[in-house]
Design a protein around this motif. Structure first.
Motif, PDB file in Angstrom:
ATOM      1  N   TRP A  21      -3.713   4.037 -10.197  1.00 45.69           N
ATOM      2  CA  TRP A  21      -2.667   3.070  -9.857  1.00 45.69           C
ATOM      3  C   TRP A  21      -2.468   2.986  -8.347  1.00 45.69           C
ATOM      4  O   TRP A  21      -2.324   1.890  -7.786  1.00 45.69           O
ATOM      5  CB  TRP A  21      -1.353   3.469 -10.531  1.00 45.69           C
ATOM      6  CG  TRP A  21      -1.262   3.100 -11.966  1.00 45.69           C
ATOM      7  CD1 TRP A  21      -1.440   3.904 -13.045  1.00 45.69           C
ATOM      8  CD2 TRP A  21      -0.985   1.795 -12.499  1.00 45.69           C
ATOM      9  NE1 TRP A  21      -1.276   3.199 -14.220  1.00 45.69           N
ATOM     10  CE2 TRP A  21      -0.996   1.912 -13.910  1.00 45.69           C
ATOM     11  CE3 TRP A  21      -0.734   0.557 -11.933  1.00 45.69           C
ATOM     12  CZ2 TRP A  21      -0.770   0.825 -14.753  1.00 45.69           C
ATOM     13  CZ3 TRP A  21      -0.490  -0.530 -12.761  1.00 45.69           C
ATOM     14  CH2 TRP A  21      -0.509  -0.390 -14.150  1.00 45.69           C
ATOM     15  N   SER A  22      -2.454   4.127  -7.706  1.00 48.41           N
ATOM     16  CA  SER A  22      -2.234   4.146  -6.261  1.00 48.41           C
ATOM     17  C   SER A  22      -3.365   3.440  -5.521  1.00 48.41           C
ATOM     18  O   SER A  22      -3.124   2.669  -4.585  1.00 48.41           O
ATOM     19  CB  SER A  22      -2.104   5.596  -5.796  1.00 48.41           C
ATOM     20  OG  SER A  22      -1.813   5.658  -4.427  1.00 48.41           O
ATOM     21  N   ALA A  23      -4.607   3.700  -5.926  1.00 45.91           N
ATOM     22  CA  ALA A  23      -5.749   3.032  -5.298  1.00 45.91           C
ATOM     23  C   ALA A  23      -5.736   1.527  -5.575  1.00 45.91           C
ATOM     24  O   ALA A  23      -6.132   0.724  -4.719  1.00 45.91           O
ATOM     25  CB  ALA A  23      -7.049   3.652  -5.805  1.00 45.91           C
TER      26      ALA A  23
ATOM     27  N   PHE B 197      -9.004   0.145  -8.774  1.00 49.18           N
ATOM     28  CA  PHE B 197      -8.466   0.932  -9.883  1.00 49.18           C
ATOM     29  C   PHE B 197      -9.549   1.836 -10.470  1.00 49.18           C
ATOM     30  O   PHE B 197      -9.322   3.037 -10.697  1.00 49.18           O
ATOM     31  CB  PHE B 197      -7.906   0.008 -10.956  1.00 49.18           C
ATOM     32  CG  PHE B 197      -7.286   0.720 -12.121  1.00 49.18           C
ATOM     33  CD1 PHE B 197      -5.959   1.096 -12.089  1.00 49.18           C
ATOM     34  CD2 PHE B 197      -8.039   1.016 -13.260  1.00 49.18           C
ATOM     35  CE1 PHE B 197      -5.372   1.763 -13.164  1.00 49.18           C
ATOM     36  CE2 PHE B 197      -7.466   1.682 -14.330  1.00 49.18           C
ATOM     37  CZ  PHE B 197      -6.133   2.053 -14.284  1.00 49.18           C
ATOM     38  N   LEU B 198     -10.730   1.281 -10.694  1.00 53.31           N
ATOM     39  CA  LEU B 198     -11.828   2.082 -11.234  1.00 53.31           C
ATOM     40  C   LEU B 198     -12.288   3.133 -10.233  1.00 53.31           C
ATOM     41  O   LEU B 198     -12.602   4.267 -10.613  1.00 53.31           O
ATOM     42  CB  LEU B 198     -12.995   1.159 -11.618  1.00 53.31           C
ATOM     43  CG  LEU B 198     -12.713   0.176 -12.767  1.00 53.31           C
ATOM     44  CD1 LEU B 198     -13.914  -0.730 -12.988  1.00 53.31           C
ATOM     45  CD2 LEU B 198     -12.359   0.925 -14.038  1.00 53.31           C
TER      46      LEU B 198
ATOM     47  N   VAL C 130       0.830  -1.206   0.000  1.00 51.33           N
ATOM     48  CA  VAL C 130       0.000   0.000   0.000  1.00 51.33           C
ATOM     49  C   VAL C 130       0.866   1.258   0.000  1.00 51.33           C
ATOM     50  O   VAL C 130       0.536   2.266  -0.648  1.00 51.33           O
ATOM     51  CB  VAL C 130      -0.985  -0.014   1.185  1.00 51.33           C
ATOM     52  CG1 VAL C 130      -0.268  -0.014   2.506  1.00 51.33           C
ATOM     53  CG2 VAL C 130      -1.939   1.173   1.118  1.00 51.33           C
ATOM     54  N   LEU C 131       2.004   1.236   0.675  1.00 48.03           N
ATOM     55  CA  LEU C 131       2.881   2.408   0.694  1.00 48.03           C
ATOM     56  C   LEU C 131       3.577   2.608  -0.654  1.00 48.03           C
ATOM     57  O   LEU C 131       3.905   3.741  -1.011  1.00 48.03           O
ATOM     58  CB  LEU C 131       3.918   2.277   1.805  1.00 48.03           C
ATOM     59  CG  LEU C 131       3.370   2.387   3.233  1.00 48.03           C
ATOM     60  CD1 LEU C 131       4.517   2.354   4.242  1.00 48.03           C
ATOM     61  CD2 LEU C 131       2.554   3.646   3.424  1.00 48.03           C
ATOM     62  N   ALA C 132       3.802   1.541  -1.390  1.00 49.31           N
ATOM     63  CA  ALA C 132       4.371   1.689  -2.731  1.00 49.31           C
ATOM     64  C   ALA C 132       3.405   2.445  -3.638  1.00 49.31           C
ATOM     65  O   ALA C 132       3.814   3.307  -4.426  1.00 49.31           O
ATOM     66  CB  ALA C 132       4.702   0.319  -3.320  1.00 49.31           C
ATOM     67  N   GLY C 133       2.112   2.131  -3.524  1.00 52.12           N
ATOM     68  CA  GLY C 133       1.122   2.878  -4.295  1.00 52.12           C
ATOM     69  C   GLY C 133       0.983   4.306  -3.821  1.00 52.12           C
ATOM     70  O   GLY C 133       0.854   5.235  -4.628  1.00 52.12           O
ATOM     71  N   LEU C 134       1.009   4.516  -2.514  1.00 49.83           N
ATOM     72  CA  LEU C 134       0.922   5.870  -1.973  1.00 49.83           C
ATOM     73  C   LEU C 134       2.142   6.694  -2.358  1.00 49.83           C
ATOM     74  O   LEU C 134       2.047   7.902  -2.618  1.00 49.83           O
ATOM     75  CB  LEU C 134       0.773   5.798  -0.460  1.00 49.83           C
ATOM     76  CG  LEU C 134       0.481   7.114   0.273  1.00 49.83           C
ATOM     77  CD1 LEU C 134      -0.807   7.740  -0.224  1.00 49.83           C
ATOM     78  CD2 LEU C 134       0.408   6.878   1.783  1.00 49.83           C
TER      79      LEU C 134
END
Length: 365
Positions: free
Chosen positions: A224-226, A105-106, A53-57
């Motif tokens: 992408w982050s979500a 993603f959506l 989750v931190l990689a996306g954030l």
């Protein structure tokens, strides 16, 4: 050793150092669940989960320059998607992962629309509102989400041919997903999308002049982050086997953002270090002061940011640069010729000059 040989030796060492370090780290990660107790394996599994989750954030905040205080909500959506599917349908656990990723993603793509007109604190306020109203919303749909009682779902069981325990199997599943996530993020940042995000973070006007579509890339960064937050939420359901609205309060979103800042923004290793901080520091604060763990947690954040303003990854980078400078200094010292001896500097001893004497006077007569 000559200067050319030193240069060749240094380049050869630098070329093999990174692959060797990666091989050692991979071997350590693969051997970890066999040498630690189940509870320690569970903690390391949660570290890998938070790293996803931190990689996306980090993709959104560190490289995109947009502030989000609502990633705990995307995390919750991914967790509840997996939990509802496992509770309502007879499907395998692996089938829930792509559904949670696609749904988040959506959702992130639609939620990225406010990011087209908002930035800074205003965008942070909108994402904060999303994280605030989601837990009460989950409690309202009790027939689907289980309400305040939550949902209890079975954990994935290891195949018999592996010979692994449940905690070891969950560790390897999470490790695989985390490795794929970090690889995808790394390749994404090296692509045109990553370069566009960096340009937007530095200067939106200049990026737009260069042909970067701001609206498209901002919404895509949120998507992408979500998605990565949803993947981490799905893993959370697998590992814990239980979800409830109280597990995804606003404190989770704030803790995730604090962990990323402490780990290091716009850094490859920042999410890993931040995930370790999120996992272990609250427990350490609870051990230090059971009455007020939040106070200790806040003080620890202040101390870390005072000692490492660029995060733990920046502190490690500065230490690595210091070691490199020391090595280069020693190498330059070896290359520098030794000072000449006093004899070589002055040459052979010269005879002392004789004093001048007047010529003899010849008398008359």
């Amino acid at each position: 050793m000559s200067t050319g040989e030193l240069t060749m030796h240094a380049s050869r060492t630098a070329r093999w150092a990174r692959p060797l370090a990666a091989l050692v780290i991979a071997a350590a990660l693969l051997a970890t669940p066999y040498y630690f107790a189940p509870f320690r394996v569970f903690q390391l599994t949660m570290v890998l989960l938070y790293a996803v989750v931190l990689a996306g954030l980090n993709l959104l905040v560190g490289y995109g320059g947009q502030i989000s205080l609502g990633h705990g909500a995307f995390f919750a959506v991914g967790a509840y998607t997996a939990a509802v599917m496992l509770d309502r349908f007879t499907i395998g656990h692996l089938a829930t992962l792509p559904v949670a990723a696609a749904g988040c993603f959506l959702l992130g793509l639609g939620f990225g629309v406010p990011a087209l007109r908002l930035r800074g604190l205003y965008l942070a306020l909108v994402t904060l509102a999303f994280a605030v109203f989601l837990p009460p919303l989950l409690k309202r749909f009790e027939h689907v989400t289980g309400g305040s009682m939550g949902l209890t779902v079975p954990k994935p069981q290891p195949p018999s041919w592996t010979g692994l325990a449940e905690d070891q199997w969950l560790y390897f599943l999470t490790l695989t997903v985390a490795a794929v996530t970090l690889l995808v993020v790394r390749n994404l940042l090296r692509s045109r999308v990553g370069r566009a995000l960096l340009a937007i973070r530095e200067n939106e006007s200049a990026a737009e002049v260069m042909g970067v579509r701001l609206s498209f890339h901002k919404a895509l960064a949120f998507a992408w982050s979500a998605m990565f937050a949803g993947v981490a939420g799905c893993l959370y359901t697998w590992v814990i086997g239980f979800v409830s609205p109280d597990s995804f309060s606003i404190n989770l979103s704030i803790t995730l953002l604090a962990g990323l800042v402490v780990g290091g923004l716009a850094s490859v290793y920042g999410p890993l270090l931040g995930a370790a901080f999120v996992m272990y520091v609250p427990n350490l604060a609870q051990d230090i002061s059971p009455a007020a763990p939040g106070v200790v947690f806040g003080l620890l954040i202040i101390v870390v940011m005072y000692l490492a303003p660029t995060g733990l990854a920046g502190l490690a980078a500065r230490a690595r640069q210091g070691v490199r400078r020391c090595v280069e200094h020693l190498r330059d010292t070896r290359r520098r010729p030794e000072p000449a001896s006093p004899v070589e500097q002055t040459g052979p001893p010269q005879p002392e000059p004789q004093p001048l004497t007047a010529p003899p006077t010849i008398g008359k007569g």
